[in-house]
Design a protein around this motif. Structure first.
Motif: not given
Lengths: 272, 272
Positions: A166, A169, A190, A193, A197, A213, B130-131, B134-136, B138-139, B141, B143, B216, B219-220, B223
Motif C-alpha cells: 500500500l 502506491v 488511481m 483518487c 485526497f 505507515f 481517503f480512497p 480504490q487503493l485496495a 489497485y494493489v 489487481r 495478485h 490502513l 484498506a486491509f 482488500m
C-alpha cells in the motif's frame, strides 16, 4: 454558479494593467502568505502560485471569496471585492455568491507550502520521538509461548509486506503541488483518487499517512528484532535485512490443498 | 539552569495579588489563545490551563520565555519579562536565559486544544476522503493467480491483527491533556513513553497515528472484501465480520513441526 474548474485566460487577454502579464502563468507567484504555525524568528512566508489559487477555487474545495481571502490572509475590503478584482486581473473568475463545496476543517486554512512543511514535521516527530521499540516489545511480551513464535513471526512479515504494497502506491502519487506538476506514473483512475485526497488536504494527507505507515513499519521491524533476540531457537538467523525491510514472507494458507503450488512460489525468498 | 520540572507553588504562597488565588490550581485557565488555523467566522479560542503551561515549560520541551510567549500569543513586552512575571504570580518559575530542550517544529506553536482539534480533523479527512477501496483494489489487481489467493488472504488477516495489537496499546494512552488527568491503565514504563510522544506533539501525535492506522485497517478490510468478491471459490464465505474487523487469523508457520500446537490455538476463531 460556476462550480466548475476555474479557468486561466490566455496571456494578454486583459492587458491594460501592467501586473497582468507577469502573473498569468500557473507557476507565477500570486502572493506570499505568512506561516500560521511559525514562531517568532522562524516566520516563514510561503509562496502561493497562480496554480495553487486555481486549485483552491476548483473542485473539490471550490472556496468562495471570503474563505480564499482568509487562506491568503488578504485584508478584507468591500466584502472580498478587492480580492475578486485581483483574481479577475490574472484571469481567475470568482463569481460573487458562490458556495464552497467541501467542509471547512483546520486544514482549509493552510496553504500548500505550510501543509507540506507540517507533514514533514509530523514525519520528523514520529521518526525521532515515537516509541516504536518499546511499543513492539510491549505487544510481543503478550505472546510468550515458544511454539507460537514462528507463526507470530510470519504474521509480522505478512503485515510488513501488505503494508509495504500500500505504501508503494502512495509513493507514486504525482499530484501537482506548489509550482511542480510531475509526470503521472500511476493508472489515471488511481492517480485521480490520490489527487482528490491531496486537494482536500492541500498536500498534507498523503505524506502524513506515509509518515504514519513508516512509523508502523518501524514497530513491525522492532517486533521481529525482539523475537530474534528473545527466541533465538525459534527464529531463523539473519531473517531481517540490515535496513529493516524484511524479505517477503511466504505463508502457508489454511487451505492445505494449495500447498504444492506454494512451494514453487518465487516470491518466497525467505531463508528458512 | 532550571531545566527540571516547573513546579506549582502551593495556593496562597504569594497572595498579595488578587489574581493569584484564582489561578493556582492546575485545572484553572491561564489564558485563552485564538486558533492559528481557524478561518473567519470559526475563530475558536482555545483555553490553556495552568497544567498545560507547566507541561510546556517542563521536559521534554522546556520552552523558554520567548517561545512560550509565541505559543500563547502574548504581547511581547520587555523581552518577555511581563510573561515571566505573570507566570511567577501563579507560581511557575521561568528563569531568564533558560534554553529550550526540544527542536522547534510547526507543532510547537499549537496549544493542546488546537493540536487535538487538528488530529480530529485529520481523522475526519482520512475517513471521508481517503480512497481506501480504490487503493485496495489497485494493489489486489497485481495478485491475480487464484492459487495465491488463500495465502494472500491470510497475509491480510495477519496484517490486520498485528496492526490492531499495536493500535490497542495506543488506545490505552492516558497522557494528561488540557484539563484532564486520566487514570493510567498501561504499565508505567509504556505509559511514560507515550506521554513523552504526546508532550512533544501536544496531543497531536498519538491520535493522528491512530487515525492513520484506522485508515490502513480500512484498506486491509477493502482488500479482503475484494478477494471475496473476485475469488468466491478461493475464500471462505462470511470471513469478515460486518463491522469490518476480521477475526484473528490462524496462520501456519513455515516450521511445520509446530503444526500440532497450532490447531489448539484458541485465538484461531476463523471459519474455514
Amino acid at each position: 454558479m460556476g462550480l466548475g474548474k476555474a479557468s486561466i485566460r490566455p496571456k494578454n487577454d486583459n492587458g491594460k494593467d501592467g501586473l497582468v502579464d507577469t502573473v498569468t502563468s500557473p507557476n507565477d507567484v500570486f502572493c506570499s502568505v505568512p506561516g500560521r504555525l511559525s514562531l517568532l524568528s522562524s516566520t516563514s512566508k510561503y509562496k502561493v502560485t497562480v496554480a495553487e489559487v486555481q486549485r483552491r477555487l476548483s473542485p473539490p474545495e471550490c472556496l468562495n471569496a471570503s474563505l480564499l481571502g482568509g487562506v491568503l490572509r488578504a485584508k478584507s475590503k468591500n466584502g472580498g471585492r478587492y480580492l475578486r478584482e485581483r483574481l479577475d486581473k490574472i484571469g481567475l473568475n470568482l463569481p460573487a455568491g458562490r458556495r464552497k463545496a467541501a467542509n471547512v476543517t483546520l486544514f482549509t486554512s493552510l496553504v500548500e507550502g505550510e501543509a507540506i512543511h507540517l507533514a514533514r514535521d509530523f514525519g520528523y516527530v514520529c521518526e525521532t520521538e515515537f516509541p516504536a521499540r518499546q511499543l513492539a516489545e510491549y505487544v510481543n511480551r503478550q505472546h510468550t509461548d515458544p511454539t507460537e513464535i514462528p507463526t507470530r513471526r510470519n504474521m509480522i512479515l505478512a503485515a510488513k509486506q501488505i503494508t509495504k504494497e500500500l505504501q508503494d502506491v502512495l509513493c507514486q502519487d504525482r499530484t501537482p503541488i506548489g509550482n511542480s506538476r510531475p509526470q503521472p506514473i500511476l493508472e489515471p483512475a488511481m492517480q485521480r483518487c490520490l489527487t482528490h485526497f491531496s486537494l482536500i488536504s492541500h498536500g498534507f494527507g498523503t505524506p502524513a499517512l506515509s509518515a504514519a505507515f513508516a512509523t508502523l513499519q518501524n514497530a513491525f521491524t522492532e517486533m521481529l528484532k525482539y523475537l530474534e533476540k528473545a527466541f533465538p531457537n525459534s527464529v531463523p538467523p539473519h531473517s531481517t535485512t540490515p535496513n529493516g525491510n524484511a524479505p517477503p514472507s511466504k505463508m502457508d494458507s489454511n487451505n492445505t490443498s494449495t500447498k504444492g503450488d506454494k512451494v514453487e512460489d518465487t516470491r518466497g525468498k525467505e531463508v528458512v
